[in-house]
Scaffold this active site. Structure first.
Site, PDB file in Angstrom:
ATOM      1  N   LYS A  11      22.033  -2.426  18.793  1.00  0.00           N
ATOM      2  CA  LYS A  11      20.685  -2.730  19.246  1.00  0.00           C
ATOM      3  C   LYS A  11      19.690  -1.595  18.967  1.00  0.00           C
ATOM      4  O   LYS A  11      18.490  -1.798  19.087  1.00  0.00           O
ATOM      5  CB  LYS A  11      20.702  -3.062  20.745  1.00  0.00           C
TER       6      LYS A  11
HETATM    7  C1  LIG Z   1      24.179  -7.276  22.462  1.00  0.00           C
HETATM    8  C2  LIG Z   1      25.559  -7.077  21.949  1.00  0.00           C
HETATM    9  C3  LIG Z   1      26.273  -8.130  21.330  1.00  0.00           C
HETATM   10  C4  LIG Z   1      25.726  -9.531  21.220  1.00  0.00           C
HETATM   11  O1  LIG Z   1      24.663  -9.654  20.312  1.00  0.00           O
HETATM   12  P1  LIG Z   1      23.721 -10.945  20.333  1.00  0.00           P
HETATM   13  O2  LIG Z   1      22.697 -10.682  19.296  1.00  0.00           O
HETATM   14  O3  LIG Z   1      23.150 -11.037  21.715  1.00  0.00           O
HETATM   15  O4  LIG Z   1      24.586 -12.126  20.010  1.00  0.00           O
HETATM   16  C5  LIG Z   1      27.537  -7.852  20.825  1.00  0.00           C
HETATM   17  N1  LIG Z   1      28.078  -6.631  20.952  1.00  0.00           N
HETATM   18  C6  LIG Z   1      27.441  -5.612  21.554  1.00  0.00           C
HETATM   19  C7  LIG Z   1      28.120  -4.298  21.691  1.00  0.00           C
HETATM   20  C8  LIG Z   1      26.155  -5.787  22.066  1.00  0.00           C
HETATM   21  O5  LIG Z   1      25.533  -4.777  22.672  1.00  0.00           O
END
Ligand SMILES: *Cc1c(COP(=O)(O)O)cnc(C)c1O
Length: 433
Positions: A107
């Site tokens: 993210k």
């Molecule tokens: C947010 C997150 C996900 C999921 O991603 P999405 O885009 O919400 O499907 C998977 N793994 C980790 C470590 C995350 O922080």
């Protein structure tokens, strides 16, 4: 580029407005009016291009002229200040490591890009923007870090007391400056509900400009399409048919991959790999879309019962179930299977996955049973040390802390305790945050 609301009851709007508002006035998610594929030559020669150049070419049409070209380039350069390596496990499976950023979760890219866009839009504006975000763990850290020191933007993060890992809590609560952490007596859904209520509270929205920083915001969602291009660049000379297995929660990442495909990136197929929160797996099997309350698992960033970006995926495929199914497979796995996968990856390939990556690995293996000739890339969405307890327990080794985590682990936590919506509202109205 203009954006329309997927609820189709709001006027079209600019990139700038879509980013500042987050959600359309009819509560719909914004979606770009057009997607113009890049020339074939771009993909044929992609390994001649730097990551910054690839990202710039890919996202330009969605962002310019709201952000001028030279500033966009600078934003991308600052956003992509780390690597996105492919690690090959065997001839059929690789992983794309997305955890080399400051908070070691994928993210980081979306949060850093969005923060800089918002900072640009708000640079001459006297009114502060307040980013209000609920987190079950990873979003908060990435947003806090991405927005740290951005002028004109204050960040308020709500997290459930005692329900995030120690590392995650330190990432949220030790930065200071324009970042405030609110520790909520409750679970993640309580945090989420309070944030939703604040966006609908006119007494607040008349006084302050509130926006969100999760993947419903186009500036956080769209830059994730870069990952798929970076992976392709590293693999296309060796493998002809590339499939991505994506550990999924709110489905922002899968949906960004599909945007890359719409731009012309030759992706053979997508796999949405899920934990026991299996609404999409069930949907693809039965045609019935039934959201659930979320179930707690060891891959907690994917504990989502009603994925907010799924509606964007349906838009990409024109709500055609058949074409969607041809492009997307989905599997769900239990915590027990996930732990066995962590151990298998470690024992067979000496690779330490995190629980989310392990779910992605399992998705790859399932798909390869029926489609042995493709190359599967599972996304490693977080560094294993963010889930120290689970990982150390399964592989029976102590993990070394990376410098990003060493740097914060002994810092002092600063958070304000709140227990209900009135506390939140009181804080937002009274503090000069
Ligand atoms: C947010 C997150 C996900 C999921 O991603 P999405 O885009 O919400 O499907 C998977 N793994 C980790 C470590 C995350 O922080």
């Amino acid at each position: 580029m203009n954006y329309y609301s997927l609820n189709k009851k709001a006027p079209i709007t600019s990139f700038k407005n879509a980013v500042i508002k987050g959600l359309a006035p009819d509560k719909g998610l914004y979606f770009p009016e057009q997607i113009t594929p890049l020339p074939e030559s771009f993909f044929e020669n992609i390994d001649d291009l730097s990551n910054v150049e690839i990202a710039y070419q890919a996202i330009k049409q969605f962002v310019v002229p709201d952000i001028p070209e030279t500033i966009l380039k600078q934003i991308i350069e600052e956003t992509l200040s780390f690597n996105f390596p492919i690690v090959k496990l065997n001839e059929s499976i690789s992983t794309l490591e997305l955890f080399h950023g400051p908070t070691m979760a994928f993210k980081d890219v979306g949060a850093r890009f969005m923060a800089r866009c918002l900072g640009h839009f708000n640079k001459d504006n006297k009114q502060q923007i307040t980013v209000l975000v609920a987190t079950s763990g990873d979003t908060g850290g990435a947003v806090a870090n991405g927005f740290l020191g951005v002028k004109g933007v204050n960040v308020v993060i709500l997290y459930p007391k005692g329900k995030v890992s120690d590392v995650q809590e330190k990432q949220l609560t030790t930065l200071g400056q324009n970042i405030t952490a609110l520790e909520v007596d409750g679970v993640f859904d309580d945090c989420q509900d309070m944030v939703k209520r604040a966006f609908l509270d006119e007494e607040l929205t008349n006084k302050m400009q509130l926006t969100s920083a999760n993947s419903i915001n186009v500036a956080r969602w769209l830059p994730q399409l870069f990952y798929f291009m970076f992976a392709y660049k590293q693999l296309y000379k060796t493998y002809k048919e590339i499939v991505f297995s994506i550990p999924s929660g709110n489905f922002g990442n899968v949906c960004a991959g599909m945007m890359a495909q719409q731009l012309g990136l030759p992706i053979k197929h997508f796999i949405a790999s899920n934990n026991e929160n299996s609404v999409v797996t069930r949907y693809l099997n039965t045609g019935d879309y039934k959201p659930n309350a979320s179930i707690q698992t060891i891959s907690n960033a994917m504990d989502v019962g009603n994925p907010s970006n799924f509606i964007r995926i349906q838009e990409i495929y024109n709500n055609n179930f058949k074409t969607l199914k041809e492009n997307l497979s989905s599997y769900s796995f239990t915590d027990k299977e996930t732990k066995l996968a962590l151990a298998e990856v470690y024992n067979q390939y000496s690779y330490i996955a995190d629980p989310h990556g392990a779910v992605g690995y399992l998705g790859s293996k399932n798909y390869l049973k029926e489609n042995p000739n493709v190359h599967c890339v599972f996304l490693e969405t977080a560094h294993p040390t963010k889930f120290l307890d689970v990982v150390e327990d399964v592989i029976n080794e102590k993990l070394d802390l990376p410098p990003q985590i060493e740097a914060i682990i002994d810092k002092k936590k600063v958070a304000i305790n709140i227990s209900d919506y009135n506390d939140l509202k009181h804080f937002l109205l009274s503090e000069d945050i």
